[in-house]
Design a protein around this motif. Structure first.
Motif, short mmCIF file in Angstrom:
data_model
loop_
_atom_site.label_atom_id
_atom_site.label_comp_id
_atom_site.label_asym_id
_atom_site.label_seq_id
_atom_site.Cartn_x
_atom_site.Cartn_y
_atom_site.Cartn_z
N VAL A 63 0.85 -1.20 0.00
CA VAL A 63 0.00 0.00 0.00
C VAL A 63 0.88 1.25 0.00
CG1 VAL A 63 -1.65 1.35 1.37
CG2 VAL A 63 -2.00 -1.10 1.05
N HIS A 64 1.92 1.26 0.85
CA HIS A 64 2.82 2.42 0.90
C HIS A 64 3.55 2.60 -0.42
CE1 HIS A 64 2.08 3.34 5.04
NE2 HIS A 64 2.48 2.15 5.45
N LEU A 65 3.93 1.51 -1.07
CA LEU A 65 4.58 1.61 -2.38
C LEU A 65 3.64 2.23 -3.41
CD1 LEU A 65 6.47 -1.80 -2.60
CD2 LEU A 65 7.51 0.48 -2.61
N SER A 66 2.41 1.76 -3.44
CA SER A 66 1.45 2.27 -4.41
C SER A 66 1.14 3.75 -4.17
CB SER A 66 0.15 1.45 -4.31
OG SER A 66 -0.83 1.99 -5.16
N ARG A 67 0.84 4.10 -2.94
CA ARG A 67 0.53 5.50 -2.63
C ARG A 67 1.76 6.39 -2.78
NH1 ARG A 67 -3.32 4.53 2.67
NH2 ARG A 67 -5.04 3.61 1.52
N GLY A 68 2.91 5.88 -2.38
CA GLY A 68 4.14 6.64 -2.50
C GLY A 68 4.51 6.92 -3.95
N ARG A 69 4.38 5.90 -4.82
CA ARG A 69 4.66 6.11 -6.25
C ARG A 69 3.73 7.16 -6.83
NH1 ARG A 69 4.87 0.35 -6.54
NH2 ARG A 69 2.71 0.42 -7.21
N ARG A 70 2.45 7.05 -6.50
CA ARG A 70 1.46 7.99 -7.02
C ARG A 70 1.79 9.42 -6.57
NH1 ARG A 70 -3.21 6.51 -4.49
NH2 ARG A 70 -3.00 4.50 -5.52
N ARG A 71 2.08 9.58 -5.30
CA ARG A 71 2.39 10.91 -4.75
C ARG A 71 3.70 11.44 -5.30
NH1 ARG A 71 1.85 15.52 -2.53
NH2 ARG A 71 2.65 16.00 -0.46
N LEU A 72 4.70 10.58 -5.39
CA LEU A 72 6.00 10.99 -5.92
C LEU A 72 5.87 11.43 -7.38
CD1 LEU A 72 8.95 11.20 -5.04
CD2 LEU A 72 9.28 8.86 -5.86
N ARG A 73 5.10 10.69 -8.16
CA ARG A 73 4.88 11.07 -9.55
C ARG A 73 4.23 12.44 -9.63
NH1 ARG A 73 1.50 7.25 -10.94
NH2 ARG A 73 3.16 5.75 -11.20
N ALA A 74 3.22 12.68 -8.81
CA ALA A 74 2.53 13.98 -8.81
C ALA A 74 3.48 15.10 -8.40
CB ALA A 74 1.32 13.94 -7.89
N LEU A 75 4.29 14.85 -7.38
CA LEU A 75 5.23 15.88 -6.93
C LEU A 75 6.28 16.21 -7.98
CD1 LEU A 75 5.72 14.63 -3.27
CD2 LEU A 75 4.63 16.79 -3.96
N LEU A 76 6.78 15.19 -8.64
CA LEU A 76 7.80 15.42 -9.67
C LEU A 76 7.21 16.08 -10.91
CD1 LEU A 76 9.89 12.15 -9.27
CD2 LEU A 76 10.54 14.47 -8.58
N GLU A 77 5.96 15.76 -11.22
CA GLU A 77 5.30 16.42 -12.35
C GLU A 77 5.03 17.88 -12.05
OE1 GLU A 77 1.91 13.98 -13.20
OE2 GLU A 77 3.11 12.50 -14.31
N GLU A 78 4.74 18.20 -10.78
CA GLU A 78 4.57 19.62 -10.38
C GLU A 78 5.85 20.40 -10.63
OE1 GLU A 78 3.46 19.92 -6.30
OE2 GLU A 78 1.54 18.92 -6.60
#
Length: 142
Positions: A124-139
């Motif tokens: 769960v942490h991997l899935s949520r972390g990847r999603r959040r990290l992707r959003a942060l890097l795209e910002e």
């Protein structure tokens, strides 16, 4: 290992202390530790987590004071430091799961043991972390 702990904590001094302490704790135990590598990784991450928790408690007590934040550090192959900055915005468990699984190459089961969690929670942490990290890097790219 040190780089993984730096990525987890965002602080080189905490990483220095945690890795050194993990090895220092392992040495007297000698052959009593059947699998030294995972034991040392687990110890380093737990020591670092304890240090971060202690700092958080101290920061809560000193709530009005200015507390110096860790310096911005570049990453392994990230000269801009964007990855490290984005990692610092994740929860400690997300950050730990991502670093252990993708950077250090641990399977989910072993990452869960190191973090003191379950395999399901780490997934769960991997899935949520990847999603959040992707959003942060795209910002940062925008």
């Amino acid at each position: 290992m040190w780089r993984a702990v730096v990525a987890y904590t965002g602080d080189r001094e905490v990483a220095n202390g945690a890795v050194a302490e993990a090895f220092a704790q392992a040495l007297p135990r000698g052959r009593a530790i059947r699998r030294p590598r995972p034991w040392i990784w687990r110890a380093a991450f737990r020591i670092a987590a304890g240090e971060l928790a202690g700092r958080a408690r101290f920061a809560d007590v000193e709530a009005g004071d200015d507390i110096e934040q860790p310096a911005e550090h570049g990453s392994f192959d990230d000269p801009s430091g964007a990855l490290m900055a984005a990692l610092r915005k994740l929860s400690p468990m997300q950050r730990g799961a991502l670093v252990l699984h993708y950077y250090a190459g641990y399977p989910v089961r072993d990452a869960a043991r190191i973090l003191g969690s379950t395999s399901a929670a780490v997934r769960v942490h991997l899935s949520r972390g990847r999603r959040r990290l992707r959003a942060l890097l795209e910002e940062d790219d925008a």
